[in-house]
Design an enzyme around this catalytic site. Structure first.
Site, PDB file in Angstrom:
ATOM      1  N   GLN A 323      11.929   8.332  -3.336  1.00 57.46           N
ATOM      2  CA  GLN A 323      13.209   8.012  -3.147  1.00 57.46           C
ATOM      3  C   GLN A 323      14.175   7.809  -4.220  1.00 57.46           C
ATOM      4  O   GLN A 323      13.531   7.371  -5.442  1.00 57.46           O
ATOM      5  CB  GLN A 323      13.193   6.472  -2.344  1.00 57.46           C
ATOM      6  CG  GLN A 323      12.610   6.510  -1.007  1.00 57.46           C
ATOM      7  CD  GLN A 323      13.252   7.293   0.278  1.00 57.46           C
ATOM      8  OE1 GLN A 323      14.383   7.421   0.011  1.00 57.46           O
ATOM      9  NE2 GLN A 323      12.691   7.081   1.244  1.00 57.46           N
ATOM     10  N   GLU A 373       0.818  13.190   5.899  1.00 58.47           N
ATOM     11  CA  GLU A 373       1.868  13.818   5.035  1.00 58.47           C
ATOM     12  C   GLU A 373       1.512  15.417   4.883  1.00 58.47           C
ATOM     13  O   GLU A 373       0.526  15.800   4.846  1.00 58.47           O
ATOM     14  CB  GLU A 373       1.983  13.224   3.643  1.00 58.47           C
ATOM     15  CG  GLU A 373       2.762  14.045   2.420  1.00 58.47           C
ATOM     16  CD  GLU A 373       4.098  14.398   2.609  1.00 58.47           C
ATOM     17  OE1 GLU A 373       5.040  13.652   3.265  1.00 58.47           O
ATOM     18  OE2 GLU A 373       4.435  15.566   2.293  1.00 58.47           O
ATOM     19  N   CYS A 448      17.122  10.059   7.767  1.00 63.33           N
ATOM     20  CA  CYS A 448      18.340  10.260   6.851  1.00 63.33           C
ATOM     21  C   CYS A 448      19.296  11.174   7.431  1.00 63.33           C
ATOM     22  O   CYS A 448      20.230  11.821   6.721  1.00 63.33           O
ATOM     23  CB  CYS A 448      17.845  11.120   5.465  1.00 63.33           C
ATOM     24  SG  CYS A 448      16.873  12.507   5.887  1.00 63.33           S
TER      25      CYS A 448
END
Ligand code: SAH
Length: 493
Positions: A323, A373, A448
């Site tokens: 981030q 992931e 997002c």
């Protein structure tokens, strides 16, 4: 008041506009505006990209730099059947939210979209954008601000106390112009690089580091990359600065696999950059707009830089996602933790886990966390980070969440909370189906992109979840980006 055309009147007035080329569609003739014509427009809203939505006789023009409620003079720069674009020439009636942009290169740079809007107005607009998408795409009922009405609670956007210089990572494109190396930013809607000394969103240390790298490159005769000819060596300078530790990593992205005068580079950068812990070379010989290539080599120092969020430490390698706003990340994760409602007994899935930041943030409050992931280096970082923090109740799998999790469930996997934090395109439908099959009592969605978020919330609602609350968090002040955390609960058991 009717919109007044000042030039470019149809028929006689093509003085500024180009003549339609042969074969131009007839629809152009039906539009109330023409290319290069100058008009007055009323601005009725802001697009998701932060452009003013202007109207001229019912036709929509997107106008960078214009704010809702304003009346502006514009020149039409692009025409399509349903809408066009126009350049702002003059603000005739200004919005009370208008401010002077702080950055001297704001008008030319493509990085920020909202520097002409007061920070409070941005926060307000970001919340409203989320509400609009939830209602329009997600078909959700949003509770009124006074809390009387039932529905999804959308909180005010969590803003920053000091909204400048928040970014911890800068990626500066390098090029060659008139025989000299330049590095800075891409001009708005273009691939032309403009030289830049400082960016008010970046940490000061990163600005200084980029300046030194460019100076050294010039002194040592390194050429900037030309994407058209596919020539020149230095493509990008990437600087990561860890806010909590003060450490800096510099990555030079090259169109080639060697850096001439390597030893001099190392000596000069070590001297010039305080806090430097890692100098890496990334090799990107492809004709591509992607910043990084496949191979990264350490020229000096470590492979990773260390940062911390709260009390959790993180090792971050050159290519891993991390981030970019450390202050707001803490607020984002704290909200995710709250919505997860952990008591220490829960089994948690963290899909799209990156380097394991959310997994490790939640782990001390849960029985176990399972992170999934796609990028192998990020999974390596995640495992190293668990080790670094002595956290043993987490494990990570590498693969697509929409493939790993259904297989895991078939083998008896179960959980109490699912956290998802997907890229802009949102969750894969197979992942949402798997959530329905797993039936965890709580889902936490970190998003997002409000549009794909709203789409996915509709699917979750249809499968028996209720969207309880939404917390927009301003991760990217002065830009049109909006980040949210959403708490959902299962209502059908
Ligand atoms: N939760 C992390 C990362 C979020 S970014 C954090 O807060 O830092 C989204 C991540 O999803 C990226 O690391 C990206 O590599 C990963 N990703 C993209 N598509 C994926 C997929 N289909 N399955 C699993 N991970 C994916």
């Amino acid at each position: 008041m009717a919109n007044r055309k000042e030039t470019g009147r149809r028929g006689s007035g093509r003085s500024l506009g180009r003549r339609p080329e042969a074969g131009t569609a007839a629809w152009r003739e039906t539009l109330p505006v023409e290319l290069n014509g100058i008009y007055e427009a009323d601005v009725i809203g802001l697009s998701h990209e932060g452009e003013g939505v202007g109207r001229v006789e019912g036709y929509t023009l997107f106008i960078h730099g214009a704010l809702p409620g304003e009346r502006v003079r514009v020149r039409v720069s692009e025409l399509k059947k349903q809408y066009g674009r126009a350049d702002l020439l003059r603000v005739l009636e200004a919005s009370p939210d208008r401010i002077a942009p702080a950055c001297p290169i704001y008008e030319r740079c493509g990085g920020c979209q909202l520097q002409h809007m007061s920070y409070d107005a941005q926060l307000h607009w970001k919340r409203q954008m989320v509400v609009d998408q939830l209602e329009r795409i997600g078909k959700l009922r949003v509770a009124a601000a006074d809390g009387e009405e039932q529905g999804v609670v959308v909180h005010p956007t969590l803003g920053m106390q000091d909204a400048w210089r928040y970014r911890n990572k800068v990626q500066v494109p390098i090029g060659e112009q008139e025989g000299g190396l330049v590095g800075g930013f891409y001009m708005r809607e273009s691939h032309t690089i403009v030289e830049m000394e400082q960016c008010l969103l970046q940490h000061e240390a990163s600005d200084a580091t980029v300046g030194r790298v460019k100076a050294i490159a010039r002194e040592l005769g390194v050429t900037g990359y030309d994407p058209v000819r596919h020539e020149g060596l230095l493509r990008h300078v990437v600087v990561k600065h860890a806010a909590a530790t003060g450490e800096t990593m510099v990555v030079l992205v090259l169109n080639g696999d060697t850096l001439p005068r390597e030893a001099e580079w190392v000596a000069r950068l070590r001297e010039a950059v305080p806090g430097l812990v890692s100098l890496c070379l990334n090799v990107n010989p492809e004709r591509t707009s992607q910043v990084f290539g496949e191979t990264t080599r350490v020229l000096w120092g470590r492979e990773v830089l260390y940062d911390a969020i709260g009390t959790t430490r993180f090792a971050i390698s050159a290519r891993s996602f991390y981030q970019v706003n450390p202050v707001q990340t803490e607020a984002l994760y704290a909200t995710a933790l709250r919505y997860a409602g952990l008591t220490g007994r829960e089994s948690v899935v963290d899909a799209y886990c990156g380097i394991g930041t959310i997994s490790l943030f939640l782990a001390p409050h849960a029985r176990e966390v399972y992170g999934v992931e796609l990028v192998p280096e990020a999974v390596d970082d995640a495992r190293a980070n668990a080790e670094l923090n002595g956290i043993r109740n987490v494990r990570f799998a590498c693969g697509k969440a929409e493939e790993v999790l259904p297989a895991w469930r078939e083998q008896g996997g179960a959980c109490d909370v699912v956290v998802v934090d997907p890229p802009r395109k949102g969750c894969d439908s197979r992942l949402l189906e798997t959530i329905h099959a797993l039936r965890p009592p709580r889902v936490v969605y970190v998003s997002c992109n409000p549009a794909t978020l709203a789409r996915d919330l509709r699917v979750l609602e249809d499968g028996g979840y209720r969207t309880v609350e939404v917390q927009p968090v301003d991760m990217f002040p002065w830009t049109a980006h909006v980040e949210c955390v959403i708490g959902l609960q299962r209502i059908e058991t």
